[in-house]
Design a protein around this motif. Structure first.
Motif, PDB file in Angstrom:
ATOM      1  N   UNK A 126       0.829  -1.208   0.000  1.00 65.12           N
ATOM      2  CA  UNK A 126       0.000   0.000   0.000  1.00 65.12           C
ATOM      3  C   UNK A 126       0.862   1.256   0.000  1.00 65.12           C
ATOM      4  N   UNK A 127       1.972   1.225   0.747  1.00 66.53           N
ATOM      5  CA  UNK A 127       2.878   2.370   0.789  1.00 66.53           C
ATOM      6  C   UNK A 127       3.553   2.593  -0.566  1.00 66.53           C
ATOM      7  N   UNK A 128       3.805   1.496  -1.291  1.00 62.97           N
ATOM      8  CA  UNK A 128       4.479   1.615  -2.589  1.00 62.97           C
ATOM      9  C   UNK A 128       3.640   2.372  -3.603  1.00 62.97           C
ATOM     10  N   UNK A 129       2.339   2.314  -3.462  1.00 58.29           N
ATOM     11  CA  UNK A 129       1.455   2.983  -4.417  1.00 58.29           C
ATOM     12  C   UNK A 129       1.766   4.470  -4.490  1.00 58.29           C
ATOM     13  N   UNK A 130       2.015   5.077  -3.327  1.00 64.61           N
ATOM     14  CA  UNK A 130       2.283   6.519  -3.283  1.00 64.61           C
ATOM     15  C   UNK A 130       3.759   6.838  -3.079  1.00 64.61           C
ATOM     16  N   UNK A 131       4.619   5.824  -3.173  1.00 63.87           N
ATOM     17  CA  UNK A 131       6.056   6.032  -2.959  1.00 63.87           C
ATOM     18  C   UNK A 131       6.658   6.948  -4.016  1.00 63.87           C
ATOM     19  N   UNK A 132       7.455   7.902  -3.561  1.00 65.23           N
ATOM     20  CA  UNK A 132       8.123   8.819  -4.489  1.00 65.23           C
ATOM     21  C   UNK A 132       9.628   8.869  -4.282  1.00 65.23           C
ATOM     22  N   UNK A 133      10.168   8.010  -3.400  1.00 63.77           N
ATOM     23  CA  UNK A 133      11.602   8.100  -3.125  1.00 63.77           C
ATOM     24  C   UNK A 133      12.298   6.740  -3.012  1.00 63.77           C
ATOM     25  N   UNK A 134      11.600   5.687  -2.595  1.00 64.85           N
ATOM     26  CA  UNK A 134      12.227   4.373  -2.410  1.00 64.85           C
ATOM     27  C   UNK A 134      12.513   3.719  -3.752  1.00 64.85           C
ATOM     28  N   UNK A 135      13.783   3.445  -4.033  1.00 70.73           N
ATOM     29  CA  UNK A 135      14.163   2.835  -5.306  1.00 70.73           C
ATOM     30  C   UNK A 135      14.550   1.365  -5.182  1.00 70.73           C
ATOM     31  N   UNK A 136      14.868   0.901  -3.963  1.00 66.52           N
ATOM     32  CA  UNK A 136      15.269  -0.489  -3.742  1.00 66.52           C
ATOM     33  C   UNK A 136      14.509  -1.054  -2.552  1.00 66.52           C
ATOM     34  N   UNK A 137      13.930  -2.251  -2.748  1.00 64.39           N
ATOM     35  CA  UNK A 137      13.177  -2.894  -1.678  1.00 64.39           C
ATOM     36  C   UNK A 137      13.547  -4.377  -1.614  1.00 64.39           C
ATOM     37  N   UNK A 138      14.045  -4.812  -0.471  1.00 61.65           N
ATOM     38  CA  UNK A 138      14.384  -6.216  -0.265  1.00 61.65           C
ATOM     39  C   UNK A 138      13.445  -6.826   0.766  1.00 61.65           C
ATOM     40  N   UNK A 139      12.722  -7.878   0.338  1.00 54.52           N
ATOM     41  CA  UNK A 139      11.807  -8.610   1.216  1.00 54.52           C
ATOM     42  C   UNK A 139      12.238 -10.077   1.263  1.00 54.52           C
ATOM     43  N   UNK A 140      13.534 -10.284   1.244  1.00 51.58           N
ATOM     44  CA  UNK A 140      14.122 -11.614   1.252  1.00 51.58           C
ATOM     45  C   UNK A 140      13.704 -12.380   2.517  1.00 51.58           C
ATOM     46  N   UNK A 141      13.232 -13.620   2.320  1.00 51.94           N
ATOM     47  CA  UNK A 141      12.941 -14.506   3.441  1.00 51.94           C
ATOM     48  C   UNK A 141      11.840 -14.040   4.368  1.00 51.94           C
ATOM     49  N   UNK A 142      10.742 -13.545   3.814  1.00 53.13           N
ATOM     50  CA  UNK A 142       9.636 -13.062   4.642  1.00 53.13           C
ATOM     51  C   UNK A 142       8.367 -13.913   4.520  1.00 53.13           C
ATOM     52  N   UNK A 143       8.501 -15.120   4.008  1.00 53.71           N
ATOM     53  CA  UNK A 143       7.367 -16.042   3.864  1.00 53.71           C
ATOM     54  C   UNK A 143       6.246 -15.449   3.017  1.00 53.71           C
ATOM     55  N   UNK A 144       6.614 -14.663   2.045  1.00 55.55           N
ATOM     56  CA  UNK A 144       5.620 -14.045   1.158  1.00 55.55           C
ATOM     57  C   UNK A 144       5.022 -15.098   0.235  1.00 55.55           C
ATOM     58  N   UNK A 145       3.716 -15.095   0.095  1.00 51.28           N
ATOM     59  CA  UNK A 145       3.002 -16.045  -0.754  1.00 51.28           C
ATOM     60  C   UNK A 145       2.465 -15.333  -2.003  1.00 51.28           C
ATOM     61  N   UNK A 146       1.605 -16.024  -2.741  1.00 50.25           N
ATOM     62  CA  UNK A 146       1.002 -15.422  -3.931  1.00 50.25           C
ATOM     63  C   UNK A 146       0.208 -14.167  -3.590  1.00 50.25           C
ATOM     64  N   UNK A 147      -0.415 -14.157  -2.430  1.00 50.70           N
ATOM     65  CA  UNK A 147      -1.207 -12.997  -2.014  1.00 50.70           C
ATOM     66  C   UNK A 147      -0.331 -11.749  -1.913  1.00 50.70           C
ATOM     67  N   UNK A 148       0.835 -11.905  -1.290  1.00 59.92           N
ATOM     68  CA  UNK A 148       1.754 -10.778  -1.177  1.00 59.92           C
ATOM     69  C   UNK A 148       2.310 -10.356  -2.517  1.00 59.92           C
ATOM     70  N   UNK A 149       2.609 -11.338  -3.379  1.00 64.67           N
ATOM     71  CA  UNK A 149       3.134 -11.027  -4.712  1.00 64.67           C
ATOM     72  C   UNK A 149       2.110 -10.251  -5.531  1.00 64.67           C
ATOM     73  N   UNK A 150       0.836 -10.643  -5.429  1.00 66.74           N
ATOM     74  CA  UNK A 150      -0.227  -9.923  -6.145  1.00 66.74           C
ATOM     75  C   UNK A 150      -0.352  -8.491  -5.637  1.00 66.74           C
ATOM     76  N   UNK A 151      -0.243  -8.308  -4.331  1.00 62.47           N
ATOM     77  CA  UNK A 151      -0.344  -6.961  -3.757  1.00 62.47           C
ATOM     78  C   UNK A 151       0.800  -6.076  -4.249  1.00 62.47           C
ATOM     79  N   UNK A 152       2.006  -6.633  -4.314  1.00 67.72           N
ATOM     80  CA  UNK A 152       3.148  -5.872  -4.810  1.00 67.72           C
ATOM     81  C   UNK A 152       2.992  -5.553  -6.292  1.00 67.72           C
TER      82      UNK A 152
END
Length: 220
Positions: free
Chosen positions: A4-30
């Motif tokens: 949700x924060x990424x939608x309005x992000x204007x400064x973050x250029x790199x995001x690492x979510x390594x090893x966070x148990x992200x599933x298809x639901x999280x991938x769809x949200x991203x």
């Protein structure tokens, strides 16, 4: 919350979510966040639990995707605002471009990230397309084409690094990502690095072909 924060992000250029148990639901949200985010350049989703469905969502958003009703309404509002302010709309820009006579001795002038002021600059696809390739524009004013199921918008080409290593992807993910890279290759810009090591991919030839296609985008 992060998506949700990424939608309005204007400064973050790199995001690492390594090893966070992200599933298809999280991938769809991203992936949904990347529909409008044009700032994030590197996304690391390695060592998670993403399967083919999640990879397909990400592949769609970097190629082209079906616009929602809300997005179409917002696009029309933006065009209307441009007209009221006396600015050129996408359709006006297209007509202006087509009306200009091209000197056969004059070569195309390259602009940023491989786009050109004239010549081939959009993916080969059927249907009407509005020639808007300026990345400073609102993402909703990008190139569109009308397909059988509705209006398709040209996807995110700002993201240049995507790490999906160590997930639960199969050969299907390679296929959908290959199609996405094919669209990006037609534009001349997109992913420079795609990591898929440590998944359940069986066809080594498919994987090599995909890696070669991504490498061609990063070639000078």
């Amino acid at each position: 919350a992060i998506a949700a924060e990424l939608v309005s992000n204007t400064c973050l250029t790199t995001l690492s979510l390594w090893g966070n148990r992200i599933t298809n639901t999280g991938a769809r949200a991203l992936a949904n966040a990347l529909r409008t985010n044009r700032v994030l350049q590197s996304l690391s989703l390695g060592n998670n639990r993403i399967q083919d469905e999640g990879a397909a969502s990400l592949a769609m958003v970097i190629s082209e995707y079906l616009m929602t009703h809300e997005e179409i309404v917002a696009r029309r509002r933006l065009i209307s605002e441009q007209r009221s302010e006396g600015q050129g709309t996408p359709e006006m820009e297209r007509r202006t471009s087509l009306s200009k006579k091209k000197d056969p001795k004059k070569k195309d002038v390259p602009t940023s990230k491989g786009t050109k002021l004239s010549g081939k600059g959009a993916p080969a696809s059927k249907g009407k397309s509005e020639n808007v390739t300026d990345e400073s524009l609102n993402p909703l004013l990008e190139n569109t084409r009308r397909g059988t199921n509705g209006v398709y918008l040209l996807g995110n080409r700002v993201l240049v690094n995507l790490d999906l290593s160590g997930n639960r992807l199969t050969d299907y993910s390679v296929d959908v990502l290959q199609q996405a890279i094919k669209v990006q290759t037609g534009i001349g810009t997109g992913l420079f690095k795609l990591s898929l090591q440590g998944n359940d991919i069986k066809d080594a030839n498919k994987l090599r072909n995909l890696e070669a296609a991504v490498a061609s985008l990063s070639a000078p």
